[in-house]
Design a protein around this motif. Sequence first.
Motif, PDB file in Angstrom:
ATOM      1  N   ILE A   1      -1.629   5.730   8.921  1.00 55.93           N
ATOM      2  CA  ILE A   1      -2.739   4.809   8.695  1.00 55.93           C
ATOM      3  C   ILE A   1      -2.556   3.574   9.570  1.00 55.93           C
ATOM      4  CG2 ILE A   1      -3.877   3.354   6.965  1.00 55.93           C
ATOM      5  CD1 ILE A   1      -2.963   5.528   4.894  1.00 55.93           C
TER       6      ILE A   1
ATOM      7  N   LEU B   1       2.624   4.387   3.985  1.00 56.61           N
ATOM      8  CA  LEU B   1       1.587   3.988   4.930  1.00 56.61           C
ATOM      9  C   LEU B   1       1.927   4.491   6.329  1.00 56.61           C
ATOM     10  CD1 LEU B   1      -1.028   2.130   4.670  1.00 56.61           C
ATOM     11  CD2 LEU B   1       0.368   0.363   5.744  1.00 56.61           C
ATOM     12  N   GLN B   2       3.193   4.331   6.705  1.00 54.64           N
ATOM     13  CA  GLN B   2       3.633   4.798   8.010  1.00 54.64           C
ATOM     14  C   GLN B   2       3.577   6.321   8.108  1.00 54.64           C
ATOM     15  OE1 GLN B   2       7.257   1.820   7.794  1.00 54.64           O
ATOM     16  NE2 GLN B   2       7.080   2.556   9.873  1.00 54.64           N
TER      17      GLN B   2
ATOM     18  N   ALA C   1      -5.927  -0.315   7.322  1.00 54.89           N
ATOM     19  CA  ALA C   1      -5.792  -1.469   6.431  1.00 54.89           C
ATOM     20  C   ALA C   1      -5.809  -2.718   7.294  1.00 54.89           C
ATOM     21  CB  ALA C   1      -4.492  -1.391   5.639  1.00 54.89           C
TER      22      ALA C   1
ATOM     23  N   LEU D   1      -2.354   4.939  -2.013  1.00 57.39           N
ATOM     24  CA  LEU D   1      -2.870   5.792  -0.948  1.00 57.39           C
ATOM     25  C   LEU D   1      -3.316   7.158  -1.463  1.00 57.39           C
ATOM     26  CD1 LEU D   1      -0.314   4.909   1.870  1.00 57.39           C
ATOM     27  CD2 LEU D   1      -2.566   3.911   1.430  1.00 57.39           C
TER      28      LEU D   1
ATOM     29  N   VAL E   1      -2.877  -0.256  10.963  1.00 55.96           N
ATOM     30  CA  VAL E   1      -2.741  -1.555  10.300  1.00 55.96           C
ATOM     31  C   VAL E   1      -3.136  -2.655  11.272  1.00 55.96           C
ATOM     32  CG1 VAL E   1      -1.144  -3.153   9.173  1.00 55.96           C
ATOM     33  CG2 VAL E   1      -0.859  -0.689   8.844  1.00 55.96           C
TER      34      VAL E   1
ATOM     35  N   LEU F   1       0.869  -1.183   0.000  1.00 56.47           N
ATOM     36  CA  LEU F   1       0.000   0.000   0.000  1.00 56.47           C
ATOM     37  C   LEU F   1       0.904   1.231   0.000  1.00 56.47           C
ATOM     38  CD1 LEU F   1      -2.727  -1.171   2.535  1.00 56.47           C
ATOM     39  CD2 LEU F   1      -2.712  -1.382   0.039  1.00 56.47           C
ATOM     40  N   ASP F   2       1.366   1.584  -1.185  1.00 56.01           N
ATOM     41  CA  ASP F   2       2.303   2.691  -1.333  1.00 56.01           C
ATOM     42  C   ASP F   2       1.568   3.947  -1.774  1.00 56.01           C
ATOM     43  OD1 ASP F   2       1.695   2.210  -3.975  1.00 56.01           O
ATOM     44  OD2 ASP F   2       3.649   1.359  -4.483  1.00 56.01           O
TER      45      ASP F   2
ATOM     46  N   VAL G   1       2.978  -3.290   3.944  1.00 59.83           N
ATOM     47  CA  VAL G   1       3.399  -2.051   4.597  1.00 59.83           C
ATOM     48  C   VAL G   1       4.426  -1.335   3.733  1.00 59.83           C
ATOM     49  CG1 VAL G   1       4.636  -1.094   6.579  1.00 59.83           C
ATOM     50  CG2 VAL G   1       2.862  -2.807   6.928  1.00 59.83           C
ATOM     51  N   SER G   2       4.268  -0.017   3.616  1.00 56.89           N
ATOM     52  CA  SER G   2       5.207   0.825   2.872  1.00 56.89           C
ATOM     53  C   SER G   2       5.546   2.043   3.709  1.00 56.89           C
ATOM     54  CB  SER G   2       4.574   1.274   1.551  1.00 56.89           C
ATOM     55  OG  SER G   2       3.561   2.239   1.806  1.00 56.89           O
TER      56      SER G   2
ATOM     57  N   ARG H   1       1.706   8.439   6.711  1.00 58.61           N
ATOM     58  CA  ARG H   1       0.354   8.997   6.753  1.00 58.61           C
ATOM     59  C   ARG H   1      -0.427   8.570   7.993  1.00 58.61           C
ATOM     60  NH1 ARG H   1      -1.176   9.387   0.318  1.00 58.61           N
ATOM     61  NH2 ARG H   1       0.995   9.426  -0.381  1.00 58.61           N
TER      62      ARG H   1
END
Length: 332
Positions: A100, A95-96, A80, A71, A102, A66-67, A91-92, A98
């Motif tokens: 979001i 993702l971290q 997610a 996103l 998990v 999810l890059d 995980v990208s 922003r």
Amino acid sequence: MNPLKIVMLQSRHFTDRIFNEAHLSRIRQFGELIVNDSVGNPTPERAAELAEGADMIITSWGCPPLDAQVLDRCPKLGIALHAAGTVKPIVSPALQERGIRVGTANEALARGVAETALGLAIVSLKNMWQLARNTREGEWDKQRERVRELYEVTVGVIGAGLSGRHLIKLLQAFEVRVLVYDPFVNEAAIAGMGAEKVELDALLSGSDVVSIHAPSIPETERMMNARTLGLMKEDAILINTARGSLVDEEALVAELRKGRLWACLDVTDPEPPCADHPFRSLPNVTLLPHIAGAENNGLRRIGAYIATEVERYAVGKPLQGEVDVTQLFRLA
């Protein structure tokens, strides 16, 4: 509560195997559910297209990370949920960055792993693998003297993560001593599980059954090697339902050829092992095709777990399987 837009990115193949209609109906109670009807694993482009405007994304095996490409299409995304085990494939950094959240269904898978490890321990102590072979060949009593019970023996559990903890819990039903090696879990916590915290060498030299549940991280690479395998007791049973990378296979083969150990291997490195690998022919190896976590009807346990996580998120309750992505370095 505002209705959520919930998108399942995994291929229809995995959706149909993991989620039944009851699970999907539970999820639909909280908003619009978009299901990927494609047969193959989604490409990054297809994942981005599906994710358009999503508040929640559900992923599983075969999904791309999810890059930013994904996103950017769903700026309202809050979480997610991964309907599988490790979240490392999805995980990208984006993702971290922003923030979001998990979540994973690792706990549901861990139960299956622990149950498999317990079954392998019972059957191996009973010497059922060899006795079944002998009985088919007309030998009724041959090697009956090697039968042991899961009673007054010592079981060593390497790793007190989700599957290790569940195995420890299952072992409380038996009159056995449980030793645990896990540098990340303190002595009091392990004592609270009904086990004893020890160093790895003490666990290996003192256990009749050794079950591996550690994560695959640099520190655990080939942790079972010539030195550590050599510490194991004569006639001990080694069970690996974790990752093949934790075992030095050449060293294990050398020990198995001596007849010292029995190995139950659900995982190897690589998978499957080559056609002429000694694991396929040695008489003291039980080789399985990576089935410990969940197969067939067991996959529905993941679907039920994710449906519950959707409900918890939608009503503002804490998730059971939320992952701290800053701690991925120590997770399976």
